[in-house]
Scaffold this active site. Structure first.
Site, mmCIF file in Angstrom:
data_model
loop_
_atom_site.group_PDB
_atom_site.id
_atom_site.type_symbol
_atom_site.label_atom_id
_atom_site.label_comp_id
_atom_site.label_asym_id
_atom_site.label_seq_id
_atom_site.Cartn_x
_atom_site.Cartn_y
_atom_site.Cartn_z
ATOM 1 C CD GLU A 1 -9.262 -3.360 -0.160
ATOM 2 O OE1 GLU A 1 -9.898 -3.366 0.914
ATOM 3 O OE2 GLU A 1 -8.387 -4.211 -0.434
ATOM 4 C CG ASP A 13 -1.827 -1.192 1.323
ATOM 5 O OD1 ASP A 13 -2.306 -1.658 0.274
ATOM 6 O OD2 ASP A 13 -2.037 -1.688 2.451
#
Length: 321
Positions: free
Chosen positions: A208, A41
């Site tokens: 997401e 991420d």
């Protein structure tokens, strides 16, 4: 005659390979990197010092630094120890999916704290004058969600539009949302509307990690679809839609709304690069760069940093270079 037959066979074989080659060209490999590439991420920024910083899930917000955007060094963590309030959301004080930006003379680091499989979650914020690890001051909660909510307060991404500050966020639990932030505090405006930007038609609404970029007259919403965090079994991929308004509605190039499962496929796994996602976008010398993680099929599914430059088509859609 045999030479002509052989030439014909070779030509036919070459033609059968062309679709595969063309398909591979749609998803270019990340640019070659050296040093500490393990990351998850990632959020990347070029600091005022000229160096590059990448923060990520892992550790107490793991940090990487680079002088040239190619060689990356492990730089420890954003924080020396977790702020005490993080333990309200998990037993280990484990933060997820940071987002770094710069405004008003400071760097702003947003991040999430939660537990796997629940939307009892919170987004926090910290600031720093330099943006380097160990200099961050935490300012507490920006936004929270509870099990009674239909959205999940994780995966923050901050952007400015029309003189206001906005934060997109969300994971599963009906997908991507957005709220307005107070520029002075960096926190959600009290009573702010929770806008709905993207979802999937069916549970578990596997979308997401939003990130929003302005290009021309459009805002572009990048998001990760399907499943992460399973190594070489991950199915993460990056899709994108756009809108003339920061709060939507966002649609793909066919006109399908992202609230109805739309989204143009920008990048998916190919070759050794599995489960591309957890993306963000940063500018460097006026050019847009896509940062993401992939699971390396040639290294037991280890998550690593992927970087590609983004170009824009004549129709105004992003393309991975």
């Amino acid at each position: 005659m045999k030479r002509f037959r052989l030439a014909a066979v070779l030509a036919a074989a070459l033609l059968t390979l062309l679709p595969t080659t063309a398909q591979a060209a749609e998803y270019p490999d990340p640019v070659p990197l050296t040093g500490q590439q393990i990351i998850h991420d990632p959020t990347v920024i070029r600091l005022k010092s000229g160096a590059y910083a990448a923060y990520s899930t892992g550790g107490i917000i793991g940090a990487r630094l680079s002088e040239d955007r190619t060689h990356w060094d492990d730089a420890g963590n954003a924080f020396t120890e977790p702020p005490s309030w993080w333990y309200e959301y998990n037993d280990t004080g484990d933060p997820w999916a940071p987002d770094i930006s710069y405004r008003a003379g400071r760097y702003w680091l947003y991040y999430a704290v939660s537990s796997w499989g629940t939307n009892h979650s919170a987004i926090g914020v910290a600031t720093s004058r330099s943006g380097v690890p160990g200099t961050w001051t935490d300012h507490g909660k920006v936004l929270t969600s509870e099990t009674t909510d239909t959205w999940n307060a994780i995966d923050p991404a901050v952007t400015r539009a029309d003189g206001k500050l906005w934060m997109a966020f969300g994971s599963y639990w009906t997908g991507i949302r957005m709220v307005e932030l107070d520029p002075a505090t960096g926190k959600a405006v009290p009573g702010t509307t929770v806008h709905h930007l993207a979802t999937r038609p069916d549970a578990p609404y596997a979308v997401e990690g939003p990130y929003i970029v302005r290009h021309g007259r459009f805002y572009y919403l990048f998001a990760s679809y399907d499943a992460c965090c399973a190594g070489v079994n991950s199915t993460y991929k990056i899709r994108v839609g756009r809108s003339t308004s920061i709060t939507g509605p966002y649609v793909d190039s066919t006109g399908t709304p992202l609230l109805q499962g739309g989204g143009d496929l920008l990048l998916e796994g190919h070759g050794r690069y599995i489960g591309t996602g957890g993306q963000s976008v940063f500018k460097d010398d006026g050019k847009d760069w896509l940062a993401y993680h992939y699971y390396d099929a040639q290294d037991e599914g280890t998550p690593k940093l992927g970087l590609n430059r983004l170009s824009w088509s004549k129709e105004g859609w992003p393309q991975v270079v």
